[in-house]
Design an enzyme around this catalytic site. Structure first.
Site, PDB file in Angstrom:
ATOM      1  N   ARG A  39      -9.614 -35.153 -13.747  1.00  0.00           N
ATOM      2  CA  ARG A  39      -9.608 -35.851 -15.040  1.00  0.00           C
ATOM      3  C   ARG A  39      -8.792 -37.124 -14.889  1.00  0.00           C
ATOM      4  O   ARG A  39      -7.595 -37.079 -14.668  1.00  0.00           O
ATOM      5  CB  ARG A  39      -9.018 -34.950 -16.125  1.00  0.00           C
ATOM      6  CG  ARG A  39      -9.088 -35.586 -17.507  1.00  0.00           C
ATOM      7  CD  ARG A  39      -8.837 -34.584 -18.603  1.00  0.00           C
ATOM      8  NE  ARG A  39      -7.436 -34.226 -18.709  1.00  0.00           N
ATOM      9  CZ  ARG A  39      -6.991 -33.188 -19.431  1.00  0.00           C
ATOM     10  NH1 ARG A  39      -7.845 -32.398 -20.062  1.00  0.00           N
ATOM     11  NH2 ARG A  39      -5.707 -32.936 -19.501  1.00  0.00           N
ATOM     12  N   SER A 108     -16.485 -28.890 -23.437  1.00  0.00           N
ATOM     13  CA  SER A 108     -15.352 -28.516 -24.286  1.00  0.00           C
ATOM     14  C   SER A 108     -15.873 -28.177 -25.676  1.00  0.00           C
ATOM     15  O   SER A 108     -16.618 -28.962 -26.262  1.00  0.00           O
ATOM     16  CB  SER A 108     -14.355 -29.672 -24.393  1.00  0.00           C
ATOM     17  OG  SER A 108     -13.811 -29.974 -23.139  1.00  0.00           O
ATOM     18  N   LYS A 137      -2.608 -33.371 -23.597  1.00  0.00           N
ATOM     19  CA  LYS A 137      -3.721 -33.823 -24.438  1.00  0.00           C
ATOM     20  C   LYS A 137      -3.328 -33.676 -25.905  1.00  0.00           C
ATOM     21  O   LYS A 137      -3.585 -32.666 -26.537  1.00  0.00           O
ATOM     22  CB  LYS A 137      -4.973 -33.005 -24.121  1.00  0.00           C
ATOM     23  CG  LYS A 137      -6.233 -33.843 -24.221  1.00  0.00           C
ATOM     24  CD  LYS A 137      -7.453 -33.087 -23.753  1.00  0.00           C
ATOM     25  CE  LYS A 137      -8.672 -33.981 -23.881  1.00  0.00           C
ATOM     26  NZ  LYS A 137      -9.912 -33.234 -23.936  1.00  0.00           N
TER      27      LYS A 137
END
Length: 206
Positions: A39, A108, A137
């Site tokens: 990521r 997700s 996050k």
């Protein structure tokens, strides 16, 4: 449905020290990490591409699937094993059409509706969270343990839990029916990523 071992799913965090970053991933795999997702939300395309190629050398060495977060172009360019998309990324059905039937596609999903749609659109697994507060996050929706169980029961594809999972709280998810733990800081920030991976896997399998 593809047979993917999702039991310990590592999501990488941005690192300025590439050598340390790669060593952490390799040590984590030695400790039992079964999937690696890169990521890189802020990296330039070339940097992401080069980093992904370096990570791929490691994951191929240990026969662990490499998933690229969000960037379908990078996933295709390096021939990664799959791609993971969020609710604001490329739609799952379009992603599936682009990568073809053999690549892994993860989505997700924070609600039953999102999970069911992902399944019908061709996802192989769902990532659900944040199950605990997370610093990596800030904008992640929070879900309860009960929400997690309901999402698991609502679909026929596996679910991995993500968000703030540590050695201290991972055991709280043991009766939810999830297929695995998805972690970032608990491994990427660990002084001993191999040991942390071994311990997380032990908790998950207990």
């Amino acid at each position: 449905m593809k047979n993917i071992d999702l039991s310990l799913y590592l999501v990488t965090d941005k690192s300025d020290d590439v050598e340390k970053f790669l060593k952490t991933i390799e040590e984590a795999i030695k400790g039992g990490v079964s999937v690696v997702q890169i990521r890189e939300k802020t990296a330039d395309t070339l940097d992401f591409y080069n980093l992904a190629l370096n990570v791929k050398k490691i994951t191929e060495k240990y026969d662990v699937p490499l998933i690229i977060n969000d960037r379908v172009d990078v996933a295709l360019a390096i021939d990664a094993d799959g791609v993971h998309v969020g609710q604001s990324d490329m739609p799952c059905d379009v992603t599936r059409a682009l990568v073809g039937p053999d690549k892994i596609v993860g989505v997700s999903a924070a609600t039953i509706e999102e999970a069911k749609k992902a399944e019908s659109d061709g996802a192989d697994y769902i990532g659900t969270g944040a199950v605990f507060p997370t610093a990596t996050k800030d904008d992640a929706p929070k879900i309860t343990k009960n929400d997690l169980k309901e999402i698991v029961e609502s679909i026929n594809i596996p679910v991995v839990a993500i968000g703030g999972i540590t050695l201290n709280n991972a055991h709280e998810l043991n009766d939810t029916g999830i297929a695995g733990l998805s972690v970032v800081s608990a491994i990427m920030s660990s002084e001993n990523p191999k040991k942390s991976s071994e311990e997380l896997l032990k908790i998950f399998n207990s």
